[in-house]
Design a protein around this motif. Structure first.
Motif, mmCIF file in Angstrom:
data_model
loop_
_atom_site.group_PDB
_atom_site.id
_atom_site.type_symbol
_atom_site.label_atom_id
_atom_site.label_comp_id
_atom_site.label_asym_id
_atom_site.label_seq_id
_atom_site.Cartn_x
_atom_site.Cartn_y
_atom_site.Cartn_z
ATOM 1 N N GLN A 1 0.829 -1.209 0.000
ATOM 2 C CA GLN A 1 0.000 0.000 0.000
ATOM 3 C C GLN A 1 0.865 1.261 0.000
ATOM 4 N N ARG A 2 1.907 1.250 0.852
ATOM 5 C CA ARG A 2 2.802 2.410 0.874
ATOM 6 C C ARG A 2 3.546 2.565 -0.458
ATOM 7 N N LEU A 3 3.963 1.406 -1.049
ATOM 8 C CA LEU A 3 4.671 1.450 -2.319
ATOM 9 C C LEU A 3 3.790 2.011 -3.427
ATOM 10 N N ASN A 4 2.546 1.607 -3.439
ATOM 11 C CA ASN A 4 1.626 2.146 -4.440
ATOM 12 C C ASN A 4 1.473 3.655 -4.282
ATOM 13 N N GLN A 5 1.456 4.079 -3.009
ATOM 14 C CA GLN A 5 1.363 5.518 -2.755
ATOM 15 C C GLN A 5 2.623 6.234 -3.255
ATOM 16 N N TYR A 6 3.776 5.629 -2.962
ATOM 17 C CA TYR A 6 5.040 6.232 -3.434
ATOM 18 C C TYR A 6 5.121 6.242 -4.955
ATOM 19 N N LEU A 7 4.642 5.145 -5.585
ATOM 20 C CA LEU A 7 4.662 5.093 -7.044
ATOM 21 C C LEU A 7 3.812 6.193 -7.657
ATOM 22 N N LEU B 1 5.798 9.216 -7.283
ATOM 23 C CA LEU B 1 6.923 9.196 -8.209
ATOM 24 C C LEU B 1 6.479 9.493 -9.639
ATOM 25 N N GLU B 2 5.320 8.990 -10.023
ATOM 26 C CA GLU B 2 4.802 9.287 -11.354
ATOM 27 C C GLU B 2 4.592 10.782 -11.532
ATOM 28 N N ASN B 3 4.085 11.402 -10.487
ATOM 29 C CA ASN B 3 3.897 12.849 -10.573
ATOM 30 C C ASN B 3 5.242 13.566 -10.708
ATOM 31 N N ILE B 4 6.245 13.077 -9.911
ATOM 32 C CA ILE B 4 7.566 13.715 -9.976
ATOM 33 C C ILE B 4 8.204 13.486 -11.332
ATOM 34 N N VAL B 5 8.084 12.237 -11.850
ATOM 35 C CA VAL B 5 8.654 11.922 -13.159
ATOM 36 C C VAL B 5 8.014 12.756 -14.251
ATOM 37 N N SER B 6 6.734 12.957 -14.148
ATOM 38 C CA SER B 6 6.054 13.782 -15.148
ATOM 39 C C SER B 6 6.594 15.199 -15.132
#
Length: 789
Positions: free
Chosen positions: A258-264, A267-272
């Motif tokens: 659950q935490r990893l999904n939140q981080y992902l 991270l997607e927002n940061i990568v964008s």
């Protein structure tokens, strides 16, 4: 493993395991095998025991039968009663095992004998193998009161099958009963193992396979009844602990997922965001690359333009300079008044300064363009230094002593670029002479760990500590006052440092304002030949000079090295009683007084302008004069002539040296500039050469068709046909393969020499050239004895 995945990805239930893979089957198989082997072994032992017992019983029973029949048979044999003997043997044959019986007297005659056939059976072969087919027994007959008197023998032949058949029946029964007992034992053990081990394990497996950790992660596996304290109970406890640990770990993993999904998601927002920034940066970088490419193209074009500009400027400047200096040389060779000669000499020196300045600028451009090429050839470094010092000695002020001090350990030949080494030494020495008005300027050379160390020390004005950092910058000097007082462009030291670095060397400077400077150039010149020793000399030499003079240091180093006894004295010291084979002095003022006290030969070391006139020198004979700075070769030859009393070498006659008949070669001068034609033609004519003129390459080819020549001086840049094309056509024709073609060019860029060689030219002479350079070139390609008919 709780279950085994099938080939279709499904999980097998516990009882879906193949029969041969079940633990119960393996237990039963192992149990039956062990029980069968054990029962078989016990049965075989029992049968073997019975066999040995039966084998002994055969002999025992037959011997007992013989003991019973012994007494009647002895009486029968004693009485020789054939009827009783027959009855006895018939009775013996009635025994199941006896198939023949006979009584034989002591004469060998058979009193009675009876036999019967043996019993046949399918199992007889086994009995015969174990006990033998038959056995024979013999009993000697005698009477009790005369045992030593033989009456005959009782002989029985026994068939062992009567005993063997009973043994075979017992052995068969034993083996069958043993197998039955083994089988019964195996079944009993199998039942016990199944109830105590297999059944609880099957129940445990079923419980584990039916357990769903997703719906009931905390459910415990039940322990089979009656197994709480044994290994199965321990196994169930361990399984329950592992299941609890797995349940905890799975819960932690779910939380981590659950935490990893939140981080992902974050991270997607940061990568964008970063992707957008990178796109913008890439766009800027592409724009910068385009600008850099444009700047690079511009820089290359500017470099090409600068090279073309330098080539054109070199040509345009050197061409009039060649005419200027050449005409001045020709004028100086003619009859002139003192004032006219001085004025023309000043003009000639000014032109030479312009040539040196142009060379320095072109050398710096070579460094910046990376086009400087270095040679690697052997040369005599000591002689090069002495020649350079001798050439620059005319620049020394009247109160300056210039000395060239060579270490005796210096190799006679080293490998390097002599032109660039000479340029380094010339710049350093010229700089030292320019800024020194009194004292000494010493040029030294000695071997060093890095190759060769060349130093130039002066007692000039020195350099301040603030000016040292900018000393080697182009067009820079220590101060503006120095530029006004001494002149110069500030290119010499900058060029010298570049040359040292290009030769993988190092240039250092130490200076103190008002005291002097020391420039040290360490160059990696590889030794090719060790120092060459000269034949030793004998005698005593006294030098009258200052202890601080360069002459004293030079003589103190080399005279003992050549085997001479050397002593130095002050010039104003006591002269009476001097005993020496030779006196050396650097002062002309004390020679008259010295000659009144000493008759030994005198060598005067002084500058060219300070040589004694012939009338005064005649009053001091024997007197020899050497120009300063003294080279090793000149000093050694002077010492050798004086000490060995060799005759003086006759000086060359001026008329002989300029005699045109000594070099009668025919030279074709190809030059489009009229002034340069006059200069070159005048120099060649004075050297005794016949000169033919051509204004361009096509005219030169026509001249060659008409007249044979010994040498061609070919200008490179001319109208109609340039020198490169004309030389190529000369070589391609094959009619003049050995004709020397020398390039005359005002282009001093580094690729010019290679371009001339590629065109087929033999040598290269850069404008403006001096008469000495032209003479050296003619000595190489047109010897003085050569002439064209």
């Amino acid at each position: 493993m709780l279950a085994k995945p099938s080939e279709q990805g499904q999980i097998l239930r516990p009882m879906d395991i193949p029969l041969t893979q079940r633990l119960s089957f393996k237990q039963a198989s192992l149990t039956v095998l062990v029980a069968f082997i054990l029962g078989t072994v016990l049965s075989v032992i029992q049968v073997a025991t019975d066999y040995f017992s039966e084998n002994e019983s055969i002999d025992r029973e037959i011997k007992a039968l013989l003991e019973i029949s012994h007494s009647p048979a002895a009486r029968i044999a004693y009485n020789i009663d054939a009827e009783l003997a027959q009855e006895l043997v018939v009775g013996l044959v009635r025994s199941p095992a006896v198939i023949r019986a006979e009584i034989v007297d002591n004469n060998g005659a058979v009193l009675a004998g009876v036999g019967r056939p043996r019993t046949e059976s399918d199992f007889r072969i086994f009995s015969d193998y174990l006990f033998g087919e038959r056995r024979e027994f013999t009993d000697p007959l005698y009477i009790a009161h005369a045992p030593r008197e033989a009456l005959g023998v009782l002989r029985l032949e026994v068939d062992t099958f009567a005993f063997g058949s009973h043994f075979l029946r017992r052995a068969m029964f034993t083996l069958v009963s043993g197998f039955v007992r083994s089988l019964a034992l195996s079944l009993i053990l199998l039942v016990l193992f199944y109830s105590m081990l297999t059944k609880p394990l099957v129940g445990l497996i079923r419980a584990l396979s039916e357990r769903d950790t997703r719906t009931a992660p905390d459910d415990r596996v039940p322990c089979p009844p009656g197994h709480e304290q044994d290994e199965i109970g321990v196994l169930v406890g361990v399984i329950n602990r592992q299941l609890a640990s797995l349940a905890t770990e799975m819960q932690q993993r779910r939380e981590a997922d659950q935490r990893l999904n939140q981080y992902l998601a974050e991270l997607e927002n940061i990568v964008s965001a970063r992707t957008a920034e990178l796109k913008a940066a890439n766009s800027r970088l592409s724009r910068y690359n385009q600008e850099l490419e444009v700047a690079r193209s511009t820089a290359l074009e500017m470099a090409k333009a600068r090279a073309a500009f330098l080539a054109n400027m070199s040509h345009e400047i050197r061409t009039p300079l060649n005419g200027l200096l050449g005409m001045l040389d020709l004028a100086l060779d003619g009859p002139l008044g003192a004032e006219q000669r001085r004025q023309l000499q000043i003009a000639h020196d000014s032109g030479s300064v312009l040539v040196e300045l142009l060379n320095d600028i072109l050398d710096l451009s070579k460094f910046e363009a990376g086009q400087l090429e270095l040679e690697q050839i052997p040369f005599d470094l000591g002689t090069l230094l002495e020649d350079t010092a001798n050439l620059l000695s005319q620049n020394a002020a009247p109160g300056v002593e210039l000395s060239c001090l060579i270490d005796p350990r210096l190799p006679s030949r080293v490998i390097g670029d002599p032109t660039r080494v000479r340029q380094v030494v010339s710049n350093l020495l010229s700089n030292a002479l320019k800024f020194t008005r009194f004292g000494r300027v010493d040029l030294r050379a000695a071997p060093s760990p890095g190759g060769v160390l060349i130093t130039v020390r002066d007692t000039g004005i020195g350099i301040s500590a603030d000016a040292l950092p900018k000393l080697f910058q182009p067009f820079s000097q220590a101060s503006a006052g120095i530029t006004r007082q001494f002149g110069g462009t500030g290119l010499g030291l900058a060029l010298t440092r570049h040359l040292c670095e290009a030769m993988q060397g190092q240039l250092d400077v130490k200076s103190q304002e008002g005291v002097g400077s020391l420039f040290s150039a360490e160059l990696p010149l590889v030794e090719q030949a060790p120092p060459e020793p000269r034949p030793p000399l004998t005698g005593k030499v006294i030098a009258l000079c200052s202890a601080k003079s360069g002459l004293a240091e030079l003589l103190g180093t080399w005279l003992p090295f050549w085997g001479l006894a050397f002593e130095r004295r002050d010039k104003d010291g006591e002269l009476a009683g001097l005993e020496a084979d030779l006196l050396i002095s650097d002062s002309a003022d004390c020679l008259e007084n010295l000659r009144r006290h000493v008759d030994a030969p005198i060598v005067l070391v002084t500058g060219y302008g300070s040589f004694l006139p012939a009338p005064r020198a005649a009053t001091l004979t024997p007197l020899h004069q050497l120009a300063r700075p003294v080279s090793r070769g000149a000093l050694y030859q002077a010492l050798r002539r004086v000490l060995l009393k060799l005759p003086e070498e006759a000086p060359a006659s001026p008329a002989a040296t300029t005699e045109p008949g000594q070099r009668q070669g025919r030279v074709l001068l190809v030059e489009d500039n009229a002034v340069n034609q006059l200069v070159a033609r005048g120099m060649l004519s004075k050297l005794g050469c016949e000169v033919l003129l051509a204004n361009h390459g096509a005219e030169a080819l026509a001249r060659l068709e008409q007249t044979a020549v010994d040498l061609v001086l070919m200008d490179c840049n001319m109208p109609v046909m340039d020198g490169y094309e004309a030389t190529r056509r000369i070589r391609q024709s094959g009619r003049w393969p050995d004709l020397p073609v020398i390039a005359l060019t005002a282009n001093a860029l580094p690729d010019e020499r290679e371009r001339c060689r590629a065109a087929g030219m033999n040598d290269y002479l850069a404008k403006p050239f001096r008469r000495e350079e032209l003479v050296a070139l003619l000595d190489t390609w047109l010897p003085a004895t050569q002439a064209t008919p």
